[in-house]
Scaffold this motif. Structure first.
Motif, PDB file in Angstrom:
ATOM      1  N   LEU A  36       0.787  -1.235   0.000  1.00 49.13           N
ATOM      2  CA  LEU A  36       0.000   0.000   0.000  1.00 49.13           C
ATOM      3  C   LEU A  36       0.823   1.292   0.000  1.00 49.13           C
ATOM      4  O   LEU A  36       0.555   2.188  -0.813  1.00 49.13           O
ATOM      5  CB  LEU A  36      -0.974   0.005   1.177  1.00 49.13           C
ATOM      6  CG  LEU A  36      -2.300  -0.724   0.947  1.00 49.13           C
ATOM      7  CD1 LEU A  36      -3.081  -0.839   2.250  1.00 49.13           C
ATOM      8  CD2 LEU A  36      -3.130   0.012  -0.106  1.00 49.13           C
ATOM      9  N   PRO A  37       1.813   1.458   0.886  1.00 50.01           N
ATOM     10  CA  PRO A  37       2.515   2.760   0.919  1.00 50.01           C
ATOM     11  C   PRO A  37       3.114   3.152  -0.426  1.00 50.01           C
ATOM     12  O   PRO A  37       2.914   4.268  -0.901  1.00 50.01           O
ATOM     13  CB  PRO A  37       3.592   2.538   1.989  1.00 50.01           C
ATOM     14  CG  PRO A  37       3.030   1.469   2.882  1.00 50.01           C
ATOM     15  CD  PRO A  37       2.289   0.549   1.961  1.00 50.01           C
ATOM     16  N   ASP A  38       3.860   2.220  -1.046  1.00 47.87           N
ATOM     17  CA  ASP A  38       4.481   2.541  -2.332  1.00 47.87           C
ATOM     18  C   ASP A  38       3.436   2.739  -3.416  1.00 47.87           C
ATOM     19  O   ASP A  38       3.569   3.623  -4.280  1.00 47.87           O
ATOM     20  CB  ASP A  38       5.451   1.424  -2.750  1.00 47.87           C
ATOM     21  CG  ASP A  38       6.710   1.405  -1.882  1.00 47.87           C
ATOM     22  OD1 ASP A  38       6.972   2.409  -1.188  1.00 47.87           O
ATOM     23  OD2 ASP A  38       7.419   0.381  -1.898  1.00 47.87           O
ATOM     24  N   ALA A  39       2.377   1.932  -3.416  1.00 41.04           N
ATOM     25  CA  ALA A  39       1.341   2.032  -4.447  1.00 41.04           C
ATOM     26  C   ALA A  39       0.586   3.347  -4.334  1.00 41.04           C
ATOM     27  O   ALA A  39       0.288   3.998  -5.346  1.00 41.04           O
ATOM     28  CB  ALA A  39       0.376   0.853  -4.334  1.00 41.04           C
ATOM     29  N   ILE A  40       0.269   3.768  -3.127  1.00 41.38           N
ATOM     30  CA  ILE A  40      -0.447   5.038  -2.932  1.00 41.38           C
ATOM     31  C   ILE A  40       0.419   6.203  -3.397  1.00 41.38           C
ATOM     32  O   ILE A  40      -0.043   7.109  -4.102  1.00 41.38           O
ATOM     33  CB  ILE A  40      -0.858   5.205  -1.460  1.00 41.38           C
ATOM     34  CG1 ILE A  40      -1.942   4.183  -1.076  1.00 41.38           C
ATOM     35  CG2 ILE A  40      -1.376   6.625  -1.204  1.00 41.38           C
ATOM     36  CD1 ILE A  40      -2.259   4.143   0.405  1.00 41.38           C
ATOM     37  N   ALA A  41       1.713   6.173  -3.016  1.00 42.01           N
ATOM     38  CA  ALA A  41       2.610   7.270  -3.410  1.00 42.01           C
ATOM     39  C   ALA A  41       2.748   7.339  -4.927  1.00 42.01           C
ATOM     40  O   ALA A  41       2.701   8.426  -5.523  1.00 42.01           O
ATOM     41  CB  ALA A  41       3.978   7.073  -2.754  1.00 42.01           C
ATOM     42  N   ALA A  42       2.920   6.178  -5.571  1.00 35.19           N
ATOM     43  CA  ALA A  42       3.083   6.164  -7.024  1.00 35.19           C
ATOM     44  C   ALA A  42       1.806   6.590  -7.729  1.00 35.19           C
ATOM     45  O   ALA A  42       1.840   7.332  -8.715  1.00 35.19           O
ATOM     46  CB  ALA A  42       3.495   4.763  -7.487  1.00 35.19           C
ATOM     47  N   ALA A  43       0.653   6.130  -7.234  1.00 30.63           N
ATOM     48  CA  ALA A  43      -0.624   6.503  -7.849  1.00 30.63           C
ATOM     49  C   ALA A  43      -0.871   8.004  -7.736  1.00 30.63           C
ATOM     50  O   ALA A  43      -1.295   8.651  -8.698  1.00 30.63           O
ATOM     51  CB  ALA A  43      -1.762   5.730  -7.196  1.00 30.63           C
ATOM     52  N   ARG A  44      -0.580   8.556  -6.579  1.00 33.39           N
ATOM     53  CA  ARG A  44      -0.767  10.011  -6.401  1.00 33.39           C
ATOM     54  C   ARG A  44       0.188  10.797  -7.294  1.00 33.39           C
ATOM     55  O   ARG A  44      -0.198  11.787  -7.918  1.00 33.39           O
ATOM     56  CB  ARG A  44      -0.551  10.399  -4.932  1.00 33.39           C
ATOM     57  CG  ARG A  44      -1.663   9.966  -3.981  1.00 33.39           C
ATOM     58  CD  ARG A  44      -1.610  10.802  -2.717  1.00 33.39           C
ATOM     59  NE  ARG A  44      -2.449  10.281  -1.647  1.00 33.39           N
ATOM     60  CZ  ARG A  44      -3.758  10.510  -1.534  1.00 33.39           C
ATOM     61  NH1 ARG A  44      -4.386  11.211  -2.470  1.00 33.39           N
ATOM     62  NH2 ARG A  44      -4.435  10.022  -0.513  1.00 33.39           N
ATOM     63  N   ARG A  45       1.434  10.357  -7.358  1.00 31.92           N
ATOM     64  CA  ARG A  45       2.423  11.077  -8.165  1.00 31.92           C
ATOM     65  C   ARG A  45       2.026  11.065  -9.644  1.00 31.92           C
ATOM     66  O   ARG A  45       2.068  12.096 -10.326  1.00 31.92           O
ATOM     67  CB  ARG A  45       3.797  10.438  -7.989  1.00 31.92           C
ATOM     68  CG  ARG A  45       4.921  11.157  -8.752  1.00 31.92           C
ATOM     69  CD  ARG A  45       6.292  10.614  -8.379  1.00 31.92           C
ATOM     70  NE  ARG A  45       6.462   9.216  -8.722  1.00 31.92           N
ATOM     71  CZ  ARG A  45       6.590   8.229  -7.838  1.00 31.92           C
ATOM     72  NH1 ARG A  45       6.573   8.470  -6.541  1.00 31.92           N
ATOM     73  NH2 ARG A  45       6.747   6.976  -8.227  1.00 31.92           N
ATOM     74  N   GLU A  46       1.613   9.912 -10.152  1.00 33.73           N
ATOM     75  CA  GLU A  46       1.247   9.824 -11.562  1.00 33.73           C
ATOM     76  C   GLU A  46      -0.045  10.583 -11.846  1.00 33.73           C
ATOM     77  O   GLU A  46      -0.186  11.235 -12.885  1.00 33.73           O
ATOM     78  CB  GLU A  46       1.105   8.354 -11.966  1.00 33.73           C
ATOM     79  CG  GLU A  46       1.015   8.162 -13.464  1.00 33.73           C
ATOM     80  CD  GLU A  46       1.106   6.699 -13.865  1.00 33.73           C
ATOM     81  OE1 GLU A  46       0.764   6.401 -15.024  1.00 33.73           O
ATOM     82  OE2 GLU A  46       1.508   5.865 -13.026  1.00 33.73           O
ATOM     83  N   ALA A  47      -1.004  10.514 -10.922  1.00 34.16           N
ATOM     84  CA  ALA A  47      -2.266  11.242 -11.100  1.00 34.16           C
ATOM     85  C   ALA A  47      -2.019  12.750 -11.092  1.00 34.16           C
ATOM     86  O   ALA A  47      -2.596  13.496 -11.887  1.00 34.16           O
ATOM     87  CB  ALA A  47      -3.245  10.856 -10.000  1.00 34.16           C
ATOM     88  N   ARG A  48      -1.145  13.185 -10.188  1.00 36.34           N
ATOM     89  CA  ARG A  48      -0.836  14.613 -10.098  1.00 36.34           C
ATOM     90  C   ARG A  48      -0.152  15.092 -11.379  1.00 36.34           C
ATOM     91  O   ARG A  48      -0.457  16.163 -11.904  1.00 36.34           O
ATOM     92  CB  ARG A  48       0.047  14.860  -8.882  1.00 36.34           C
ATOM     93  CG  ARG A  48       0.246  16.324  -8.504  1.00 36.34           C
ATOM     94  CD  ARG A  48       0.803  16.442  -7.094  1.00 36.34           C
ATOM     95  NE  ARG A  48       1.959  15.589  -6.863  1.00 36.34           N
ATOM     96  CZ  ARG A  48       1.996  14.556  -6.026  1.00 36.34           C
ATOM     97  NH1 ARG A  48       0.924  14.242  -5.319  1.00 36.34           N
ATOM     98  NH2 ARG A  48       3.092  13.838  -5.878  1.00 36.34           N
ATOM     99  N   GLY A  49       0.770  14.262 -11.920  1.00 32.90           N
ATOM    100  CA  GLY A  49       1.463  14.639 -13.135  1.00 32.90           C
ATOM    101  C   GLY A  49       0.581  14.606 -14.365  1.00 32.90           C
ATOM    102  O   GLY A  49       0.746  15.407 -15.280  1.00 32.90           O
TER     103      GLY A  49
END
Length: 663
Positions: free
Chosen positions: A177-190
């Motif tokens: 979860l921690p890595d997946a949430i961070a990656a999902a947020r980063r890609e969504a933000r970009g």
């Protein structure tokens, strides 16, 4: 009807919209960034207006610059295509304020459906079934993690804004979860400028089916049947077809009614798509996923089975006309299947590719349609989505349509840029795909079976040798026979020996003697074959032992590109090859697997790492790739920083293996 319409997009969709505008007698305006100067869509439009530098944020995503182009060109309406500003509510508002018609749904409908959280709440209230999960707005990381645990693994993290699979992550355990949430947020933000996430139950054996809807400003809403979009990779559609092989007339009617109700719930007008997820084991159960308030990439398959031009209907609805068809008028004729041609290398994990189109072959024939942005000389960069074209086939039944599409892809070749065409042909030939047994995990399960290319055939190597023979022969009548490079010797002609190597392959020895019109060729450990070759422009015809082979051919920069049966081979003389793998002999060199931009650097010189430790992230064409340590050791070189562009195979880091006592 409008006199002038601006198309606020690029690539194949801009070309496709412009062609319908021309058929309607409407003046078309193209916009382009510095990277797209001279692109095909700028050449087919009546007017082309520059709108800024290559970065999308400063050109295609700039509301101010797009509206300025509309004002300067006298456009009365704007067609947004898909992607970019097509579902941007601020853009729709700005068009309204500027007195320009937005060819799309009302602002309220975009707002309701752009936010997946609000969309689920809206359609659920209208009686449309939705996927279980939590959709509360503003959930922080802890709340998202708690929602995932509550829903039960596996779960799907989805950005509330945007689509196209960007930012989506399947999470199978709490540890991920921690890595997946961070990656999902980063890609969504970009991708969308918004990192809000929602959590849904992940339906494993799922089929992705969507329904095309149309609504006018007089209260009429209809559907045009469904499209099956289950063949996906990383939540991105690859093959789409209409109708779905899963649905019978009763299920089609139920799903179509639900889609119409979802559209009515937000006062929808124009063309839109309501997407559902269906349990393959229980096809009567379907759940609302989202509504795309725009034209879809896969809209051509609906056009081919209904006989309707969706872009023309969009324009007419936006101009205030009534829908010319009612629900009872809609019938589905035959079957249509679409394949997306991407600039990517399936054999290297589908990494995006770049280059210049040196040669091009696109198919035609009964039931074949090509929506393309390609032309010889086009530059394929890394600034935008890697989709280059769509090849679509229609047939009276599914088997005919599938066979036609496989054949059409065999006559599709982009020389100079690696594409996924061989992968598409292999996928369409898969036994389960042929039988209509589809689900969203099929491509992942097949793995290398679909992506590993067979080595070039003997015919390819023979063609390369004969082509070089043709190039060396005199172009006109022979005046001096000593000018003919046929290997003449007393007794018998001598063999000319070459060592040719395809990318990623082993060198192959090819021997040839005689003239191209009557030669002998010996490939590898085979036998000498009677051969002949003839060239007509960029087409090469080779006959080997009585069997004729036809190739598209381009020779540039020391590389010979040959294309046949949907497979493109780049061959070089072996001694002139540069082995980019030599530096990795020690196992610790890390190179960029694609041209792109470094977005995250997670290591520093001196760090002790183990094999598999993430070092940095490279992004290109909206896709992230994590580069990891190839061996246990110490980071001794780190030659890039966040924000830095990198080239394909550029060295970005070195991990020096740890030594043991005595070494």
């Amino acid at each position: 009807m409008f006199d002038t319409v601006l198309v606020a997009n690029r690539g194949e969709i801009a070309v496709r919209v412009i062609r319908t505008l021309r058929a309607m007698g409407v003046r078309s305006v193209a916009v382009y960034s510095a990277a797209d100067a001279g692109a095909l869509h700028t050449r087919v439009a009546d007017v082309a207006v520059p709108i800024g530098p290559a970065p999308a944020a400063e050109s295609y995503l700039s509301i101010e610059r797009v509206l300025d182009a509309a004002a300067r060109s006298g456009a009365q309406a704007i067609h947004p295509g898909y992607g970019f500003l097509s579902e941007n509510v601020e853009f729709a508002r700005a068009c309204e304020k500027a007195g320009i018609v937005f060819i799309g749904p009302p602002v309220a409908a975009i707002e309701a459906m752009a936010d997946k959280i609000r969309a689920k709440q809206t359609v659920s209230a209208a009686g449309v079934p939705v996927v279980p999960g939590r959709t509360e707005p503003g959930m922080d990381d802890d709340a998202v993690a708690a929602a995932a645990v509550e829903a039960g693994f596996p779960v799907l993290l989805k950005p509330s804004a945007g689509g196209g699979g960007k930012g989506m992550r399947v999470v199978r355990s709490a540890d991920e979860l921690p890595d997946a949430i961070a990656a999902a947020r980063r890609e969504a933000r970009g991708s969308f400028g918004d990192d809000t996430l929602l959590v849904e139950r992940y339906v494993g054996n799922s089929r992705h089916i969507e329904v095309q809807v149309l609504g006018d400003t007089y209260g009429t809403v209809i559907h045009l049947g469904e499209r099956e979009c289950s063949l996906q990779r990383r939540h991105q559609k690859v093959i789409e077809e209409a109708p779905s092989p899963l649905l019978d007339p009763m299920r089609r009617a139920r799903m179509g009614t639900a889609a119409v109700e979802a559209a009515r719930a937000v006062g929808y007008t124009g063309a839109g798509t309501v997407e559902f997820i269906v349990d393959a084991d229980r096809p009567d159960d379907f759940f609302f996923l989202e509504m795309n308030t725009r034209l879809q990439v896969e809209h051509p398959v609906t056009e081919l089975v209904t006989g309707l031009d969706l872009v023309e209907l969009q324009v007419r609805i936006a101009a205030g006309e009534q829908l010319p068809v009612e629900q009872g008028d809609v019938s589905l004729d035959g079957h249509a299947i679409e394949a997306r041609v991407y600039a990517e290398d399936p054999s290297r994990g589908f990494l995006p590719q770049a280059g210049t189109v040196l040669g091009l072959a696109e198919p035609d024939g009964p039931g074949i349609r090509v929506d393309s942005s390609l032309a010889v000389g086009s530059v394929v960069g890394t600034d935008y989505d890697p989709m280059l074209a769509k090849v679509i086939a229609w047939g009276p039944d599914r088997d005919t349509a599938r066979a036609r599409l496989i054949g059409a892809l065999g006559h599709t070749a982009v020389l100079g840029v690696t594409t996924n065409t061989p992968f598409l042909r292999a996928l369409l030939a898969d036994r389960d795909v042929a039988a209509g047994r589809l689900d969203t995990g099929l491509i992942e399960r097949r793995g290398d079976a679909l992506t590993v290319l067979a080595p070039p055939s003997a015919a390819v190597h023979a063609a390369a040798a004969l082509f070089e023979l043709l190039e060396a022969e005199p172009a006109g009548p022979v005046v001096d026979p000593w000018d003919v490079p046929d290997g003449w010797r007393l007794g018998e002609p001598a063999w000319t020996v070459r060592r040719l190597q395809a990318a990623g392959g082993d060198p192959v020895t090819v021997r040839v003697r005689g003239r191209a019109a009557a030669a002998q060729v010996w490939v590898g450990d085979g036998v000498a074959l009677a051969a002949s070759a003839h060239r007509d422009g960029d087409r090469l015809t080779v006959t080997l032992d009585g069997v004729t082979h036809r190739f598209a051919v381009v020779h540039t920069g020391g590389t010979l590109w040959l294309a046949a049966e949907g497979q493109v081979t780049a061959l070089r003389e072996h001694e002139r090859l540069h082995d980019t793998g030599e530096g990795a002999a020690g196992g610790g060199v890390v190179t960029a697997p694609m041209p792109g931009t470094v977005t995250v650097v997670q290591a520093a010189v001196g760090d002790e790492v183990t094999a598999g430790t993430p070092l940095l992230v490279v992004e290109a064409m909206k896709m992230e790739h994590v580069l990891t340590a190839p061996v246990d050791g110490v980071v001794t070189v780190l030659s890039v920083t966040a924000g830095q562009p990198v080239r394909l195979d550029e060295q970005v880091a070195v991990v020096t293996p740890a030594t043991t006592e005595g070494e």
